[in-house]
Structure formats: structure tokens, C-alpha cells
Write an enzyme that holds these catalytic residues in place. Structure first.
Site, mmCIF file in Angstrom:
data_model
loop_
_atom_site.group_PDB
_atom_site.id
_atom_site.type_symbol
_atom_site.label_atom_id
_atom_site.label_comp_id
_atom_site.label_asym_id
_atom_site.label_seq_id
_atom_site.Cartn_x
_atom_site.Cartn_y
_atom_site.Cartn_z
ATOM 1 N N SER A 307 0.821 -1.207 0.000
ATOM 2 C CA SER A 307 0.000 0.000 0.000
ATOM 3 C C SER A 307 0.860 1.264 0.000
ATOM 4 O O SER A 307 0.644 2.173 -0.805
ATOM 5 C CB SER A 307 -0.927 0.005 1.215
ATOM 6 O OG SER A 307 -1.752 -1.134 1.223
ATOM 7 N N SER A 419 8.997 3.685 8.937
ATOM 8 C CA SER A 419 8.760 3.139 10.265
ATOM 9 C C SER A 419 7.282 3.307 10.635
ATOM 10 O O SER A 419 6.445 3.580 9.779
ATOM 11 C CB SER A 419 9.666 3.831 11.290
ATOM 12 O OG SER A 419 9.568 3.188 12.550
ATOM 13 N N LYS A 422 4.212 2.544 16.155
ATOM 14 C CA LYS A 422 4.362 1.442 17.118
ATOM 15 C C LYS A 422 5.807 1.279 17.569
ATOM 16 O O LYS A 422 6.091 0.526 18.512
ATOM 17 C CB LYS A 422 3.827 0.149 16.507
ATOM 18 C CG LYS A 422 2.314 0.187 16.302
ATOM 19 C CD LYS A 422 1.816 -1.004 15.528
ATOM 20 C CE LYS A 422 0.298 -0.920 15.376
ATOM 21 N NZ LYS A 422 -0.146 0.290 14.661
ATOM 22 N N ASN A 459 -1.405 4.511 11.397
ATOM 23 C CA ASN A 459 -2.094 3.578 10.508
ATOM 24 C C ASN A 459 -2.556 4.282 9.240
ATOM 25 O O ASN A 459 -2.861 5.478 9.245
ATOM 26 C CB ASN A 459 -3.306 2.971 11.219
ATOM 27 C CG ASN A 459 -2.897 2.086 12.386
ATOM 28 O OD1 ASN A 459 -1.830 2.274 12.959
ATOM 29 N ND2 ASN A 459 -3.739 1.149 12.736
ATOM 30 N N VAL A 460 -2.639 3.529 8.172
ATOM 31 C CA VAL A 460 -3.034 4.081 6.874
ATOM 32 C C VAL A 460 -4.455 3.652 6.554
ATOM 33 O O VAL A 460 -4.765 2.456 6.524
ATOM 34 C CB VAL A 460 -2.066 3.609 5.765
ATOM 35 C CG1 VAL A 460 -2.545 4.089 4.404
ATOM 36 C CG2 VAL A 460 -0.660 4.118 6.046
ATOM 37 N N SER A 463 -5.569 0.841 3.520
ATOM 38 C CA SER A 463 -4.532 -0.084 3.078
ATOM 39 C C SER A 463 -5.015 -1.516 3.272
ATOM 40 O O SER A 463 -6.032 -1.780 3.908
ATOM 41 C CB SER A 463 -3.244 0.155 3.870
ATOM 42 O OG SER A 463 -3.430 -0.210 5.224
ATOM 43 N N VAL A 467 -7.801 -1.333 9.439
ATOM 44 C CA VAL A 467 -9.034 -1.762 10.098
ATOM 45 C C VAL A 467 -10.252 -1.420 9.234
ATOM 46 O O VAL A 467 -11.269 -2.109 9.290
ATOM 47 C CB VAL A 467 -9.172 -1.109 11.489
ATOM 48 C CG1 VAL A 467 -8.137 -1.635 12.430
ATOM 49 C CG2 VAL A 467 -9.086 0.410 11.394
#
Length: 626
Positions: A307, A419, A422, A459-460, A463, A467
Site C-alpha cells: 500500500s 517506520s 508502534k 495507521n493508513v 490499506s 481496520v
């Protein structure tokens, strides 16, 4: 036969010309009548409607002279400064200027004559009346033409537009001026009390958000289009809820940031997206794409089929690089990537490189042969629960794979390691492995000539591992939507934002640091799931499964001891990263006991190791990595 076949084409070509000639003749006749009528009315008013035949004839002659002068002045103006669309505001201004000049010339001529052929008040008053008539004819023509261009109720969906700011009015004008358009505006809605009882382009204002249901019933509109270009999520959700409750469909005009490169059109109208409902502030920076130093450079992207990697390739391709090399071990992903970039997917070009970052020897050969100047390292395993169960895979791909790439890139000018948030205060295998890659990249920065840095983001949205993707799949399958905890939050970015940050890191990032973007407020995953469930055609249940091993309730942007320092840009933080000697990770055993391996990875995240004398990052023998 040939003559017969050519006749319709010739006739069709001449019809527009004949129509324009007829309009010109009609316009000249109307303007002449306007001057004659205006002068006659002015003279009659001056003489209190007691005008002799001789006086009337002189007034008619003066009106004809004014009409001729007006026609000549109009021709000269159009030749020198061009003409404007008939009935437009610019046309009205130009016409008023011409009439004013003709009026002044006529007045001076009358004042210079003795005796005066017409009263001195006739030229200015007559010109004003003539201008009124001429403008009325032009406005009537413009209205008739605009009405003829509107889509019909038989061919278009009747819609209501909510929001009549600049963007909404531009969208309304685009709709009513397209006879083949798929939407026909039948009413307007806006909360601004100053706009009540307003008509724009002939479409009436019907109220605000509280009148949505009544407006839908009154007009029979099948869709409400939200046309507030920069609205907050709460307003979008409220209007959408009221629209769906009224039985109409809901669509939205994208934010202005998505429309800056072109004029608003009907094609911009789209279905509501999840980030519209969440209200995430899109993060944008002031650096232009021309400032990122990619043009004319040889660039390699690892993990190009993922992604992030695929979006990197798309944005880099627009920067006109000398060569874009796309490396991935997934041949299907490379096939899709090439298809999206060039519309072809023959897989026969040298731009695609099928290789595994675990293969250090293969990477060294590729770098020696292709000699990229800039490398974006996006290849990694990124699913937290799987890596928590299989930490050895994280070691072999995320840690050793990054080492192999770093070792092969010792001669590049810039290296950007992708990176994740997280890696800040990590508690999972994914976080440990990505924190280690940040530290290994910092070690390379201290020991190699080029610029080596990391980019850290959340988060993307959308992708393959997002979620959002998982929730939508569950909803489409009719399954309950699984959320780990009702209070869990995450930082979310669109893939375009994430890649924009990565490209800017290549431009402004400094050796050995990690760049962290101001991502705004974290998003409630529970709210996200409920918003997606509300969009479903069938009700969807929300089930809470509990946090999985390695998951946090809330993510961190900065680790312990990291300060939020923004020396170069107000939205980008620069965090120094302590270097980690590659010798510390070479000895990891990916087949060791899972708990012991996880404990070892955790210990490597905070340990600062003295740098050795050797400049080699990893052993070059295959056995050392196997």
C-alpha cells in the site's frame, strides 16, 4: 452520390454561422430601436408629451446618429479589446461604457449647435433609457439560453444542494449549465439566515438543516449533495443522518484540498468517505513536489507492491525521476502496480525488480548494477498479531532484511526507512522490530556517507492491513464487526498523506533521525466501526474481543526521552535516534523460544551500543543471515 453525401455536412457547418448572423442582425435592430425609443421618450418627457412633427423628426435623426455611433464604437471596442459573452456582467459593463461615451459625444454636439436640434437633456436621458432597453434584451436572451441548457427532469436526478458558499454556488452553476448532466438542482439548503428566501440561478432556497425532510418531500429530490467544502465531521454526520431519514441518498463535494487544481464540476460529487465522517484533519505541508529533489534522479523503492510502496511509486513517477526501480518479492503485486502506473502489465520492463530483501547477495548485485541514488525502504511485515506469534519472521524480514538493504545501500545519497508509530515505546514484536530498524538506520547514518533517516507515522486508511478494510469486509459478508476495545484509539492517515510525508523526509530530514508528523487527534476505532456500520444496507453488530497481545489502548508518537522538536516545519518533528550496532542483531536466533526471542528484541530497543571500527553493516556471506 458524393455531392449528396457532402450536403448535410456543409449545411451543418453553416447553421451556427447563420444563427450568429441572425443574432447580430437582431441585436443591431434592438439597439437601434433602443436609441430611437430612448431619445423619443426623453424628448416627449421634456416637452410634456407635446412634440411637433418637426421636433420629432429631429429627435429621430439624433437617435439614428447615436445608434450609428454606438455601432461603430462597439465594433472598435471589440476589435481592440475583444468581446464578451452576450448578457454577461462583462458585456453589461462594456455596453454601459459605450453608451456613456456616445451620450457624452451627442451632448457636446447638441450644446455646440445653435439653435439646438433637440433639448440638451435628450442625449443623457435618452442614452439611459436606451441602455435599460438594451440590457433588458440581453438579460432576457441570457436567461432563455441558460434555461435551454439545464438538464430536464426526465433525464436527470432531482437533487438538493446543502451549503451555498463559494464551492456550493460553483457546483450549482456547473449543474444548471450542463444539458446532459445527471443532476437537476430543485432546491437549496443553507443554515445561514442571511440566505433565506434567496434564489441562485433560479433555484430557490428552502431552509437549513432542520428543513431537509420537508424539502425532500416538497421537491421529490432523490439525493442531497453536501456542498460545504470545508465542513467539520459533526455537520456532515448530522446532515447525512437527516438525509437518510428522509429517504434520500447522500453525496458530498470533496474538501477544497482535493479541488485546488481544477474548477469544481459535477464529476467531483462522490459518495461520503469514512474520513469525511471521522473528521480527521488532513495534514498538509508547504513544501512543493518540485522541492523534494526527485526530478532527474535514479530512485529505488523496496516493497513497491504494498500500500505504501505503490503510492510512493505513483507520487515519485509524477516527479519526473530519471529512473524509478520498483522492487518486491510479490509478482502479483508488481503486476498490479505496473498496470496502475502505465496502463500496461506485460512485466517485461527493467523497472520491475523481483527480489526478496532477505537475499543479501541478490540485493548487493542489484545495487551494484542499477546504482540508485535515493532508496525508499517500505518492505516489511506489518501485521501485529501474526508477528507476535511468529517473531522469527520479524527478525528475518524486518530486522535482517533491513540490514541487508542498508548494507547494499552504503553508496546511496539518501535512504529513507519507513517506520511506524508502534516503534515509539514499543510493546509488540512489530514495534520492537521497527524500533530496531530505526536504530540500525541511525547507525548507518553515522557510518556511511549518504543521508540515512526514518519516517514514523500511524495507521493508513484503506490499506490492505487497515481496520477499515477489515471492517468493510465483515460488513459485506454480513458478519459482526469486531473491535478490540471500546476505548481504543489510533492515529490514522490517508496513504497520500503518509507518502507525502515520506517524500518530504527525503527533502528536509537529517542524518540519523526519525521524522514524526503532527497527525492531529487520534481516532476512536469504535466510532470508526459504528460509522461504517451505519453506512451498511443491513444492520451490523459490534463485538468487543479484547486487546490482543502486544496491542496498546492508545498509540504514542514519541518514545520515552524523545522531545517534540520542530526546527524546520511546524508540522514535522525531528527525533534523534540512538544507533544500534548491527553485530547485536546478527546473533539473534529466529528459531529460538518465542518468549525468549521477544524478550531479546525488547532489550535491543533501548540499548545503546558503542560503535565498532568496522564500517560494514552486516556480514556479506549468506550463512551469516541464514
Amino acid at each position: 452520390m458524393q455531392q449528396s453525401a457532402a450536403t448535410p455536412t456543409a449545411t451543418h457547418a453553416t447553421n451556427p454561422r447563420r444563427g450568429a448572423q441572425r443574432r447580430s442582425v437582431a441585436l443591431v435592430a434592438t439597439d437601434t430601436a433602443g436609441w430611437l425609443g430612448g431619445f423619443a421618450a426623453a424628448a416627449w418627457a421634456r416637452h410634456e408629451f407635446d412634440v411637433t412633427v418637426d421636433e420629432f423628426s429631429r429627435v429621430v435623426c439624433a437617435g439614428l446618429v447615436a445608434a450609428v455611433l454606438s455601432g461603430l464604437a462597439t465594433r472598435v471596442r471589440q476589435r481592440c479589446w475583444g468581446r464578451h459573452p452576450l448578457g454577461s456582467l462583462q458585456d453589461a459593463r462594456a455596453l454601459a461604457g459605450t453608451v456613456g461615451c456616445v451620450s457624452a459625444v451627442m451632448l457636446l454636439a447638441v450644446l455646440a449647435m445653435s439653435p439646438r436640434p433637440v433639448p440638451a437633456s435628450t442625449p443623457p436621458v435618452g442614452a439611459a433609457l436606451a441602455l435599460l432597453l438594451m440590457l433588458s434584451v440581453r438579460v432576457a436572451y441570457r436567461q432563455q439560453r441558460d434555461r435551454s441548457r439545464r438538464p430536464t427532469i426526465r433525464s436527470a436526478t432531482p437533487v438538493l444542494l446543502f451549503g451555498m458558499g463559494a464551492a456550493g454556488q460553483a457546483l450549482l452553476h456547473a449543474m444548471v449549465s450542463d444539458p446532459r448532466g445527471r443532476y437537476l438542482p430543485v432546491g437549496l439548503l443553507d443554515d445561514d439566515p442571511e440566505k433565506r428566501h434567496l434564489r441562485i440561478d433560479g433555484v430557490p432556497m428552502l431552509g437549513g438543516r432542520d428543513e431537509i425532510a420537508a424539502a425532500v418531500t416538497r421537491t421529490g429530490a432523490g439525493t442531497v449533495i453536501f456542498s460545504v467544502a470545508n465542513a467539520d465531521a459533526e455537520l456532515i454526520r448530522e446532515v447525512r443522518t437527516a438525509t437518510l431519514a428522509a429517504g434520500a441518498a447522500f453525496k458530498i463535494l470533496p474538501p477544497v484540498r482535493e479541488l485546488v487544481d481544477h474548477r469544481i464540476s459535477v464529476a467531483d460529487v462522490r459518495d461520503v468517505d469514512i474520513d469525511d465522517l471521522l473528521g480527521r484533519r488532513q495534514v498538509a505541508t508547504t513544501l512543493r513536489s518540485t522541492d523534494n529533489g526527485l526530478a532527474g534522479r535514479r530512485i529505488l523503492v523496496t516493497g513497491a507492491g504494498g500500500s505504501i510502496g505503490s503510492e510512493l511509486c505513483r507520487q515519485i513517477a509524477q516527479a519526473d525521476p530519471a529512473e524509478l526501480m520498483m522492487l518486491d518479492r510479490d509478482e502479483s503485486a508488481l503486476h498490479s502496480l505496473q498496470l496502475s502506473l502505465s496502463g500496461r502489465a506485460l512485466l517485461d520492463s527493467s523497472e520491475l525488480i523481483l527480489a526478496d530483501i532477505r537475499d543479501a547477495e541478490r540485493l548487493n548485485r542489484i545495487m551494484a548494477e542499477r546504482r540508485p541514488e535515493i532508496v525508499f525502504h517500505a518492505a516489511a511485515l506489518k501485521h501485529l498479531p501474526l508477528l507476535q506469534q511468529h517473531p522469527g519472521e520479524a527478525v528475518q524480514t524486518n530486522v535482517w532484511g533491513t540490514l541487508a538493504v542498508l548494507d547494499a545501500c552504503r553508496g546511496v545519497e539518501k535512504f529513507v526507512n519507513i517506520s511506524t508509530d508502534k516503534a515509539a515505546n514499543p510493546i509488540s514484536v512489530l514495534g520492537y522490530s521497527k524500533r530496531i530498524t530505526e536504530r540500525l538506520t541511525a547507525y548507518a547514518a553515522a557510518n556511511c556517507a549518504g543521508t540515512f533517516l526514518s519516517v514514523r507515522f500511524g495507521n493508513v486508511l484503506g490499506s490492505r492491513g487497515s481496520v477499515v478494510t477489515a471492517f468493510r469486509a465483515q460488513i459485506e459478508a454480513g458478519l459482526p464487526v469486531t473491535v478490540t476495545h471500546p476505548e481504543v484509539t489510533r492515529y490514522l492517515m490517508t496513504v497520500q498523506e503518509a507518502v507525502h510525508l515520506v517524500l518530504q523526509a527525503a527533502a528536509i530530514g537529517r542524518d540519523g533521525e526519525a521524522l514524526v508528523l503532527d497527525m492531529g487527534r487520534p481516532v476512536s476505532i469504535d466510532d470508526l466501526a459504528r460509522q461504517l456500520a451505519d453506512q451498511a444496507s443491513e444492520p451490523a453488530r459490534i463485538i468487543y474481543t479484547g486487546l490482543r497481545p502486544g496491542e496498546k489502548l492508545h498509540e504514542d508518537l514519541f518514545g520515552a526521552g524523545e522531545a517534540d522538536v520542530r526546527p524546520l516545519h511546524p508540522l514535522i518533528s525531528h527525533v534523534p535516534i540512538p544507533a544500534l550496532n548491527p553485530a547485536e542483531v546478527i546473533g539473534l536466533d529466529p528459531f529460538d523460544d518465542r518468549e525468549k526471542l521477544i524478550e531479546r528484541l525488547a532489550s535491543l530497543c533501548g540499548q545503546i551500543v558503542q560503535e565498532p571500527q568496522s564500517m560494514t553493516l552486516i556480514p556479506t556471506t549468506r550463512n551469516a543471515l541464514s
